[in-house]
Motif scaffolding. Structure first.
Motif, short mmCIF file in Angstrom:
data_model
loop_
_atom_site.label_atom_id
_atom_site.label_comp_id
_atom_site.label_asym_id
_atom_site.label_seq_id
_atom_site.Cartn_x
_atom_site.Cartn_y
_atom_site.Cartn_z
N ARG A 73 -5.94 -5.28 -5.32
CA ARG A 73 -5.98 -4.41 -4.14
C ARG A 73 -5.66 -2.97 -4.50
O ARG A 73 -6.00 -2.04 -3.77
N ARG A 77 0.82 -1.21 0.00
CA ARG A 77 0.00 0.00 0.00
C ARG A 77 0.86 1.27 0.00
O ARG A 77 0.62 2.20 -0.79
N THR A 109 -14.41 -1.13 -14.02
CA THR A 109 -13.28 -0.36 -13.50
C THR A 109 -12.65 0.57 -14.54
O THR A 109 -11.64 1.22 -14.26
N ASN A 145 0.94 3.81 -3.17
CA ASN A 145 0.35 5.14 -2.99
C ASN A 145 1.36 6.26 -3.26
O ASN A 145 1.02 7.30 -3.85
N ARG A 194 -7.06 -1.17 -6.52
CA ARG A 194 -8.28 -0.36 -6.66
C ARG A 194 -8.57 0.39 -5.36
O ARG A 194 -8.91 1.59 -5.37
N ASP A 195 -8.44 -0.31 -4.24
CA ASP A 195 -8.66 0.34 -2.94
C ASP A 195 -7.59 1.38 -2.64
O ASP A 195 -7.88 2.45 -2.08
N TRP A 196 -6.36 1.07 -3.00
CA TRP A 196 -5.27 2.02 -2.77
C TRP A 196 -5.48 3.29 -3.59
O TRP A 196 -5.22 4.40 -3.12
N ARG A 237 -8.37 4.51 -4.52
CA ARG A 237 -9.46 5.26 -3.89
C ARG A 237 -8.95 6.04 -2.67
O ARG A 237 -9.41 7.16 -2.40
N GLU A 238 -8.02 5.45 -1.92
CA GLU A 238 -7.44 6.15 -0.78
C GLU A 238 -6.73 7.43 -1.21
O GLU A 238 -6.64 8.40 -0.44
#
Length: 359
Positions: free
Chosen positions: A278, A257, A355, A261, A280-282, A284-285
């Motif tokens: 994963r 992560r 996506t 990022n 995708r979530d990173w 969004r963060e």
């Protein structure tokens, strides 16, 4: 097989030969050498129950007369003797390495190759038996003995996470293919996804949908095991496609992560390509709204069941085509390590998903 001496060739030549153009058979060799057909068959398979002297004499005679066995007929006869009521379809071996370090996500891709190989083998009249080599399986010499005792002469080697080494297998008895990009020990025919072409095609379609800052992230091992074909295609497209802005790929031994990022915030790609969903979530963060402001494209959908745009590398077709290659070699009596190993590639299939933005 031991090389025949000049004397052995003259001795065989002095005996009655089969008619011109005829192929020497086991029965012909048995009659010529005054032994039983069973002894000839077992000697040609190098079985230890035949005395060494007899084995060498039969092998030298067979070599001098250019005898070539028909593996399918031999296997059929063997199975018929075991159970005359059963319908024999032949057997192939699918061999996997026991590799604890292989990522768990790769198992789905592995299973899909095996499923494709099994289905195609059945269509061609063969069964497929899986063998595991390694700490929790058998050693290669033991595998060799099992395959010979069961009359299995077609071998599919399933993908390995690290460079595989099957050089200790007695390849003169087998026709084989590797279901991944590269095998050097020994150098066999290989079949795999066309990573370079698939990456280029994916980037072309993403470009057509308006993405201008594509970014690629890969673990170093994923890149190296394919001789950097993913990265090479990405960099070439980035250099030559019109209107693109350069985003350096993130290639590292470990991608987590924090490292992702930091790369994402610094280089601001508008679409990200990679294996690990994963990300995708990173994204969004970091403020990305997928697919409105940014896109994500998975390079291997077989490893991730969640809805996502990406590439279907068609592992079932890899397995099916590998089976066809091995069965073709069996029909042509082509055994051993090939003089000119070939690479067959399967182009990945584009899959739309939630996506990325629509066409």
């Amino acid at each position: 097989m031991a090389a025949p001496s000049q004397n052995s060739r003259r001795n065989v030549a002095s005996e009655k030969r089969p008619p011109k153009g005829a192929v020497p058979t086991v029965r012909y060799l048995a009659k010529l050498l005054k032994v039983s057909p069973t002894t000839v068959s077992e000697a040609l398979r190098d079985l230890p129950r035949v005395r060494v002297e007899t084995r060498l004499r039969i092998q030298k005679a067979a070599d001098a007369l250019a005898y070539r066995p028909n593996p399918l007929a031999s296997a059929v006869m063997s199975e018929m003797r075991k159970n005359r009521r059963s319908l024999f379809r032949g057997m192939l071996a699918a061999v996997a390495l026991d590799e604890p370090e292989r990522p768990p996500a790769a198992s789905a891709f592995f299973r899909a190759i095996l499923e494709g190989a099994t289905n195609r083998a059945k269509e061609l009249g063969f069964g497929l038996e899986t063998f595991l080599v390694g700490p929790r399986g058998v050693k290669i010499p033991r595998l060799d003995a099992i395959l010979q005792s069961r009359g299995i002469r077609g071998v599919l080697i399933l993908p390995a996470w690290d460079p595989p080494d099957f050089s200790r297998l007695n390849w003169r008895n087998y026709a084989g293919v590797y279901t991944d990009y590269l095998i050097e020990n020994p150098a066999l025919h290989s079949i795999c996804s066309d990573h370079h072409r698939s990456m280029t095609s994916a980037l072309e379609r993403l470009h057509a949908r308006g993405y201008r800052r594509p970014g690629l992230f890969l673990k170093s091992h994923q890149d190296q095991r394919l001789q950097r074909r993913w990265e090479a295609a990405f960099l070439a497209f980035q250099r030559h496609a019109p209107g693109l802005e350069t985003v350096p790929p993130l290639v590292s031994d470990t991608i987590d992560r924090a490292s992702f990022n930091a790369w994402f915030r610094r280089h601001r790609p508008d679409v990200v390509l990679g294996h690990d969903v994963r990300a995708r979530d990173w994204m969004r963060e970091c403020g990305a709204k997928i697919p409105d402001t940014h896109g994500f494209f998975c390079l291997n959908l077989a490893e991730h069941p969640e809805p996502c745009a990406g590439l279907d590398q068609q592992p079932e077709w890899v397995g099916a085509r590998a089976t066809e290659i091995v069965v073709g070699e069996l029909h042509r009596n082509q055994f051993g390590i090939p003089d000119h190993p070939s690479l067959t590639t399967i182009v990945a299939r584009w899959v739309d998903g939630p996506t990325i933005r629509g066409a």
